[in-house]
Design a protein around this motif. Structure first.
Motif, PDB file in Angstrom:
ATOM      1  N   GLU A 132      40.733  45.967  60.038  1.00 45.80           N
ATOM      2  CA  GLU A 132      40.258  44.706  59.647  1.00 45.80           C
ATOM      3  C   GLU A 132      38.610  44.887  59.035  1.00 45.80           C
ATOM      4  N   ALA A 133      37.813  45.319  59.768  1.00 42.20           N
ATOM      5  CA  ALA A 133      36.444  45.560  59.576  1.00 42.20           C
ATOM      6  C   ALA A 133      36.307  46.388  58.058  1.00 42.20           C
ATOM      7  N   TRP A 134      37.151  47.484  58.092  1.00 43.22           N
ATOM      8  CA  TRP A 134      36.998  48.065  56.869  1.00 43.22           C
ATOM      9  C   TRP A 134      37.580  47.130  55.344  1.00 43.22           C
ATOM     10  N   LEU A 135      38.806  46.630  55.735  1.00 36.51           N
ATOM     11  CA  LEU A 135      39.176  45.743  54.714  1.00 36.51           C
ATOM     12  C   LEU A 135      38.200  44.727  54.303  1.00 36.51           C
ATOM     13  N   ARG A 136      37.554  44.169  55.022  1.00 34.12           N
ATOM     14  CA  ARG A 136      36.430  43.045  54.764  1.00 34.12           C
ATOM     15  C   ARG A 136      35.158  43.734  54.190  1.00 34.12           C
ATOM     16  N   ALA A 137      34.989  44.978  54.652  1.00 37.08           N
ATOM     17  CA  ALA A 137      33.667  45.554  54.129  1.00 37.08           C
ATOM     18  C   ALA A 137      33.924  45.964  52.592  1.00 37.08           C
ATOM     19  N   THR A 138      35.174  46.270  52.220  1.00 30.70           N
ATOM     20  CA  THR A 138      35.706  47.015  50.951  1.00 30.70           C
ATOM     21  C   THR A 138      36.424  46.157  49.942  1.00 30.70           C
ATOM     22  N   HIS A 139      36.253  44.675  50.643  1.00 31.42           N
ATOM     23  CA  HIS A 139      37.086  43.609  49.797  1.00 31.42           C
ATOM     24  C   HIS A 139      36.570  43.660  48.139  1.00 31.42           C
ATOM     25  N   PRO A 140      37.435  43.976  47.039  1.00 31.74           N
ATOM     26  CA  PRO A 140      37.005  44.033  45.690  1.00 31.74           C
ATOM     27  C   PRO A 140      36.206  43.026  45.374  1.00 31.74           C
ATOM     28  N   ASP A 141      35.217  43.214  44.747  1.00 31.93           N
ATOM     29  CA  ASP A 141      34.347  42.191  44.044  1.00 31.93           C
ATOM     30  C   ASP A 141      34.051  42.414  42.653  1.00 31.93           C
ATOM     31  N   THR A 142      33.552  41.441  41.887  1.00 32.09           N
ATOM     32  CA  THR A 142      33.629  41.486  40.441  1.00 32.09           C
ATOM     33  C   THR A 142      32.371  42.544  39.830  1.00 32.09           C
ATOM     34  N   ASN A 143      32.792  43.114  39.145  1.00 31.10           N
ATOM     35  CA  ASN A 143      31.546  44.140  38.501  1.00 31.10           C
ATOM     36  C   ASN A 143      30.458  42.839  38.207  1.00 31.10           C
ATOM     37  N   ARG A 144      29.140  43.550  38.496  1.00 28.61           N
ATOM     38  CA  ARG A 144      28.105  42.666  38.453  1.00 28.61           C
ATOM     39  C   ARG A 144      27.626  42.330  36.815  1.00 28.61           C
ATOM     40  N   THR A 145      28.007  43.504  36.137  1.00 24.06           N
ATOM     41  CA  THR A 145      27.834  43.004  34.558  1.00 24.06           C
ATOM     42  C   THR A 145      28.832  42.164  34.065  1.00 24.06           C
ATOM     43  N   THR A 146      30.041  42.098  34.449  1.00 23.63           N
ATOM     44  CA  THR A 146      31.020  41.250  34.382  1.00 23.63           C
ATOM     45  C   THR A 146      30.676  39.687  34.813  1.00 23.63           C
ATOM     46  N   ARG A 147      30.287  39.882  36.117  1.00 27.78           N
ATOM     47  CA  ARG A 147      29.817  38.517  36.731  1.00 27.78           C
ATOM     48  C   ARG A 147      28.694  37.780  35.916  1.00 27.78           C
ATOM     49  N   LEU A 148      27.889  38.421  35.514  1.00 30.16           N
ATOM     50  CA  LEU A 148      26.731  37.862  34.759  1.00 30.16           C
ATOM     51  C   LEU A 148      27.184  37.284  33.494  1.00 30.16           C
ATOM     52  N   GLY A 149      28.171  38.224  32.944  1.00 29.03           N
ATOM     53  CA  GLY A 149      28.877  37.800  31.579  1.00 29.03           C
ATOM     54  C   GLY A 149      29.451  36.773  31.545  1.00 29.03           C
ATOM     55  N   LEU A 150      30.366  36.303  32.709  1.00 29.90           N
ATOM     56  CA  LEU A 150      31.217  35.138  32.842  1.00 29.90           C
ATOM     57  C   LEU A 150      30.066  34.016  33.021  1.00 29.90           C
TER      58      LEU A 150
END
Length: 812
Positions: A666-684
């Motif tokens: 569970e700790a590993w799943l939380r640590a590796t939870h997918p996140d939006t690419n920084r460039t994509t996030r700033l673009g959005l």
């Protein structure tokens, strides 16, 4: 007609202010982005860094090249080949040879991206000693920067070392330099080396076994030599998307503003028709107004964009979206592109309104009541229906042919524009019943709001449309990224059955001794895996690279639940491969020709097939088919009868200090939870910021334009006995009703767009969860509501300060 146009612009300046500001802002943004894009095209290649002073650099082969009928196809190797020992021996005969071995280093109190090098390579950057001296023994080191000082002892993942000197940082890396002997033991085989000899002689000795780099080509020996080009490419995508949204929203705002202005001026056009003006003259008058506004706004926007472009470039550099050396150059074509685009937007936005103005009948001048009849023109209905049908057909074709296409960023950013535009065009069909539903409360204010919004549906549509666009954009874009993140997290959760996941120190891998200690932990079943890649030539011309994992079949089955549609993980062996359904040949038993991560050609049998999923279902091979790959993850299953609490400490002890991390599932799943690419996030965020800004302009402009038409109505209500507070509540309630209707339609469009994405994920064998960004939707709708209520009530409050009898006598 020219004099009429000029007088109209002067007397009805409030009706054109919103269009002017929207166009000016749009052209300024297009100019800024055009100048930035033009500067990326002409940007120079970054020069060599680590080996700027090296005469000749010999680098191991790091690119796979496959001949095809259309020419050679190239792809980067996951595991570059070292310079062969025989080649190194030949080069030593030509002159002094300095071998370079680079490896990640973890040090207490040091930067997270430390990298180790042999001391003899420091002279080629060149680095200068700031303090201290060079390392002489295996327990000494020299560091860049001031995070350590001479005499200090620091603990690293490779043991404790004493800092004997510091180097002036060069800005491209944080390095630790060991003696050559220590670096040779810590580093891998020779990936590159420096040769002090004639380049022609070096090329003759090397032949096809390695690459010879001289001049600017020496930058290819630096770490991540393509990072600048990748950053510029990502920046181009960001600016291009933002520019497209700017043009889309600006033409929408201008068209809406001109349509509302024409609706307000029906009596004026009817009087001109009565005076003998022909329909074509009326149309030319409206287009002339748009032309005048477009020229002024575009010229002003170009001037603002010229001043803003350097600020944009500096901001991109500060955010890490552009290389540190990036600046805006001297270019002229972005000004032409932005100016003429702005002018085209103005004329396009006014063209539909001009045709409606030309159809105004002279008898309209005799009407006293202002009621919208037939607010949806035939052209608007046809365009909206066509766009709605196009959006439905494109989504259906993607779902039937290639559902994974809907998961691509360019698709879920651009495709919603069709449905948003179609809904905005067709909105008047549903606004009247929707506003009646929203104002069904039995009260005098509710009755007046219901009737006013029903009779003034054009005004309501002009106010609701930009809110619809912004809410739908925010919901569709942020909802798509959130839904994809959740789907990827679900895939990872379903696949991971191990009790613990062991990961090495940053940038490192597990050595054989560490793996042996982990396997010796009582009650633990260990499954080490490595990152690698395979290449396949499809249709004889397309070289496709697939990310892969190297794993031992039996251990893999004990710690991972692969989502297979055919075959089983136990069927994997050294002569086979597990692929996914994206591969052209993906039937169990098929034999496929592939190139491994180091470029070795192999013919392997398909042992099992996985579904496509969200794109994370790569390829599995055995460790023998991943030469050069280092173990970068160890899944650990706990055997029956063994307490997990006793396994975790034993795993940490086997790793040793600084050897990595042991995380529960569970700790590993939380640590590796997918996140939006920084460039994509700033673009959005940039796209949504532009949309929200335009919406604010449109909302303010529409309510201010409508305020002048409401003065007499408010005065009549005041004479009928209504108080100022009741009238302010009425105007605020009308604005709030229109914004609420637009927000609800925006949420509906969001749900439809995300439903297509949900269907695609389901077809790709993913358990999708529809995720709506309620916080972003609420914030967007709230800002729009605040602007609308404020800009509706303030002019009304100012007008109501005058005596009702005077206001009631005002004539249009």
């Amino acid at each position: 007609m020219l004099s009429v146009t000029l007088r109209t612009l002067r007397t009805r300046w409030t009706a054109f202010t919103g269009s002017f500001v929207a166009l000016c802002l749009g052209v300024a943004l297009l100019t800024m982005m055009g100048l930035a894009l033009a500067s990326t095209i002409t940007a120079p290649e970054r020069g060599p860094e680590r080996f700027a002073a090296a005469p000749v650099v010999v680098k191991g082969l790091d690119t796979l090249r496959v001949p095809t009928p259309l020419g050679a196809r190239a792809s980067p190797l996951a595991h570059p080949r070292p310079v062969p020992d025989t080649t190194v021996a030949l080069l030593r005969r030509l002159g002094p040879v300095v071998e370079d071995r680079s490896f990640p280093v973890r040090a207490e109190g040091g930067p997270a991206d430390l990298v180790g090098h042999p001391w003899s390579t420091a002279a080629y950057a060149p680095y200068d000693l700031a303090t201290g001296r060079a390392p002489r023994t295996v327990d000494e080191a020299v560091v860049t920067g001031d995070w350590a000082h001479p005499g200090q002892r620091i603990r690293t993942g490779h043991g404790t070392v004493r800092v004997v000197g510091t180097l002036t940082p060069r800005g491209f890396e944080n390095a630790v330099f060991f003696t050559d002997a220590r670096a040779a033991r810590l580093g891998s085989s020779t990936a590159q080396l420096v040769v002090h000899a004639d380049p022609a002689s070096v090329r003759k000795a090397v032949g096809d076994s390695a690459r010879v780099l001289t001049g600017d080509a020496r930058r290819l020996a630096d770490a991540d030599p393509g990072r600048d080009r990748e950053a510029l490419t990502a920046m181009n995508a960001l600016l291009g998307t933002a520019g497209g949204v700017t043009a889309f929203v600006s033409i929408f705002v201008v068209a809406s503003t001109f349509a509302f202005a024409v609706a307000q001026r029906r009596k004026e056009f009817a009087l001109l028709r009565t005076a003998g003006a022909a329909p074509a003259q009326i149309r030319r008058s409206v287009l002339a107004e748009a032309l005048a506004v477009g020229v002024l706004a575009s010229a002003t926007g170009c001037a603002l964009g010229a001043r803003g472009a350097p600020l944009l470039a500096a901001r991109l550099v500060d955010e890490g979206l552009a290389p540190a050396w990036f600046t805006v150059g001297e270019h002229t074509w972005p000004y032409h592109a932005a100016f003429w685009t702005g002018l085209l937007v103005a004329l396009s936005g006014a063209s539909a309104a001009s045709w409606r103005a030309g159809r105004t009948a002279p008898t309209e001048a005799l009407r006293e009541a202002v009621m919208d009849s037939g607010p949806l023109t035939r052209g608007r209905l046809l365009c909206g229906a066509a766009l709605l049908l196009t959006a439905a057909v494109l989504t259906a074709l993607s779902l039937v042919g290639d559902p994974s296409d809907l998961l691509h960023r360019k698709t879920y950013i651009s495709r919603p524009m069709l449905l948003i535009t179609a809904t905005a065009l067709l909105a008047p069909l549903v606004l009247r019943p929707l506003t009646r539903l929203l104002t069904c409360l039995p009260s005098a204010v509710g009755l007046l709001v219901r009737e006013n919004t029903a009779t003034g549906v054009r005004r309501t549509a002009a106010l609701a449309a930009p809110v619809l666009v912004t809410v739908a954009l925010a919901g569709s874009l942020l909802g798509a990224t959130a839904t994809l993140r959740q789907a990827k997290a679900t895939e990872t959760r379903d696949r991971t059955t191990a009790a613990f996941i062991v990961t090495p120190a940053a940038g490192a891998g597990f050595d054989a001794d560490t793996l042996r200690r982990l396997r010796a932990v009582p009650g633990a079943r260990v499954s080490p895996t490595s990152s690698t890649a395979v290449h396949v030539l499809e249709d004889g011309v397309a070289l496709i690279r697939s990310e892969a994992r190297a794993a031992t079949p039996g251990a893999l089955a004990a710690t991972t639940r692969l989502p297979l549609v055919a075959g089983g993980p136990g069927d994997l062996d050294d002569d086979s491969i597990i692929v996914n359904e994206e591969w052209r040949r993906h039937r169990v038993g098929d034999r496929v020709e592939v190139w491994l991560g180091d470029g070795t050609p192999r013919t392997l049998r398909v042992a099992a097939v996985m579904p496509t999923g969200t794109g994370g279902n790569g390829v599995y091979v055995t460790p023998r088919n991943a030469p050069g790959a280092r173990v970068d993850r160890v899944d650990v299953a706990v055997e029956d009868g063994t307490a997990p609490a006793s396994v975790a400490p034993a795993l940490r002890e086997a790793l040793g200090a600084g050897g990595g991390r042991v995380l529960a599932r569970e700790a590993w799943l939380r640590a590796t939870h997918p996140d939006t690419n920084r460039t994509t996030r700033l673009g959005l965020l940039l796209v949504l910021g532009i949309a929200l800004l335009y919406t604010g302009i449109s909302v303010v402009n529409t309510t201010v334009m409508a305020a002048s038409d409401r003065v007499r109505d408010l005065a009549v209500l005041r004479l009928a006995g209504a108080t100022r507070w009741q009238l302010l509540r009425l105007t605020g309630a009308e604005a709030l009703t229109a914004v609420t209707a637009g927000a609800l339609l925006g949420v509906l469009v969001t749900c439809v767009n995300l439903a297509g994405l949900w269907s695609a994920l389901a077809l790709l064998s993913v358990r999708p969860t529809l995720t709506l960004p309620w916080e972003a939707l609420g914030t967007t709708a709230g800002v729009c509501a605040l602007l609308a209520v404020a800009t509706a009530t303030v002019p009304a409050a100012l007008a109501l300060r005058r005596r009702p009898a005077i206001l009631a006598g005002v004539r249009e």
